[in-house]
Scaffold this motif. Sequence first.
Motif, PDB file in Angstrom:
ATOM      1  N   LEU A 161       0.842  -1.200   0.000  1.00 40.43           N
ATOM      2  CA  LEU A 161       0.000   0.000   0.000  1.00 40.43           C
ATOM      3  C   LEU A 161       0.873   1.244   0.000  1.00 40.43           C
ATOM      4  CD1 LEU A 161      -2.647  -1.067   2.701  1.00 40.43           C
ATOM      5  CD2 LEU A 161      -2.664  -1.485   0.240  1.00 40.43           C
ATOM      6  N   TRP A 164      -0.760   7.179   1.046  1.00 38.58           N
ATOM      7  CA  TRP A 164      -2.151   7.613   1.208  1.00 38.58           C
ATOM      8  C   TRP A 164      -3.061   6.438   1.544  1.00 38.58           C
ATOM      9  CZ3 TRP A 164      -3.630  12.274   2.208  1.00 38.58           C
ATOM     10  CH2 TRP A 164      -2.891  13.366   1.742  1.00 38.58           C
ATOM     11  N   ARG A 165      -2.860   5.303   0.873  1.00 39.59           N
ATOM     12  CA  ARG A 165      -3.695   4.117   1.148  1.00 39.59           C
ATOM     13  C   ARG A 165      -3.415   3.581   2.558  1.00 39.59           C
ATOM     14  NH1 ARG A 165      -5.976  -0.171  -1.814  1.00 39.59           N
ATOM     15  NH2 ARG A 165      -7.403  -1.199  -0.341  1.00 39.59           N
ATOM     16  N   TRP A 168      -5.256   5.775   4.929  1.00 33.83           N
ATOM     17  CA  TRP A 168      -6.694   5.508   4.878  1.00 33.83           C
ATOM     18  C   TRP A 168      -7.045   4.233   5.647  1.00 33.83           C
ATOM     19  CZ3 TRP A 168     -11.260   7.534   4.013  1.00 33.83           C
ATOM     20  CH2 TRP A 168     -12.336   6.703   3.727  1.00 33.83           C
ATOM     21  N   GLU A 169      -6.281   3.155   5.391  1.00 32.78           N
ATOM     22  CA  GLU A 169      -6.604   1.868   6.003  1.00 32.78           C
ATOM     23  C   GLU A 169      -6.266   1.829   7.495  1.00 32.78           C
ATOM     24  OE1 GLU A 169      -8.117  -0.610   4.634  1.00 32.78           O
ATOM     25  OE2 GLU A 169      -8.150   0.029   2.538  1.00 32.78           O
TER      26      GLU A 169
END
Length: 258
Positions: A161, A164-165, A168-169
């Motif tokens: 990831l 940014w991902r 988010w997660e």
Amino acid sequence: MKSLFLPNARPPRTTFALMAAGQAGLLLLLWLFYPLQLFPSLGDVLRALADLTTTQGLVPELWASMTTALQALGMATVLALLISYLTALPFFRPLAYAASKMRYLTLTGLTFFVALLVSSGHEVKLSVLTFATTVYLVTGMTSVMLSTTQQELDHARTLGLGEWRSFWEVVVLGKLADMLEVVRQNFAIIWTMITLVETLYQSEGGIGLLLYKQNRYLHLDGVVAIQLVILAAGAAQDYLFELLRRVFFPYASLAAAR
């Protein structure tokens, strides 16, 4: 019964419920048969509660205050989440730092400047409550975000990831249960402040104004009755938030000590 007196014990639900009911009943009996001289008796408080409900509109005033409180909580939650999540970007970290320190400001005097900016008493109340709640929520939410460990972020990166991902997660989705807990804990702040702002801006009434009138004319039985109503409403809201947390984030309690 032995489990009630053991450290870190988890007694059966039935035993715990009976114990809590017994303690509440004991307090009521003490209040009923051994009232303090300065404190209204249980009978006076019940009569005042009936009078407030039937002749002074306790329920509509409570509903007016509750809708204002929920509006302020919704707006404050959105603002606080936005400010807190922006702290992931170094450029915005001073904003969150300044917002968290503003919780030391008092509302006295601040309401005057807010009144110059908006056009109605309802907007003044809503703005003041939103501001006061936002600064406390930002403090709690940024603490939750800072509790993210390097191991959690590295685990997301090893899964391929991006930054940014991963944010988010791990931070946004992974901390939603803790964010809801912060909102639950800070909801009480609105109830402590709404009585003040409803006293300053009396055009829409509210339970704070009703409490102010009872206190002004030394109707102590009415004061205690309204305080108990506010306490019951707050406890019910607390239970509702806890229920929402269990329904939408059942995994959040897995790590709790048992």
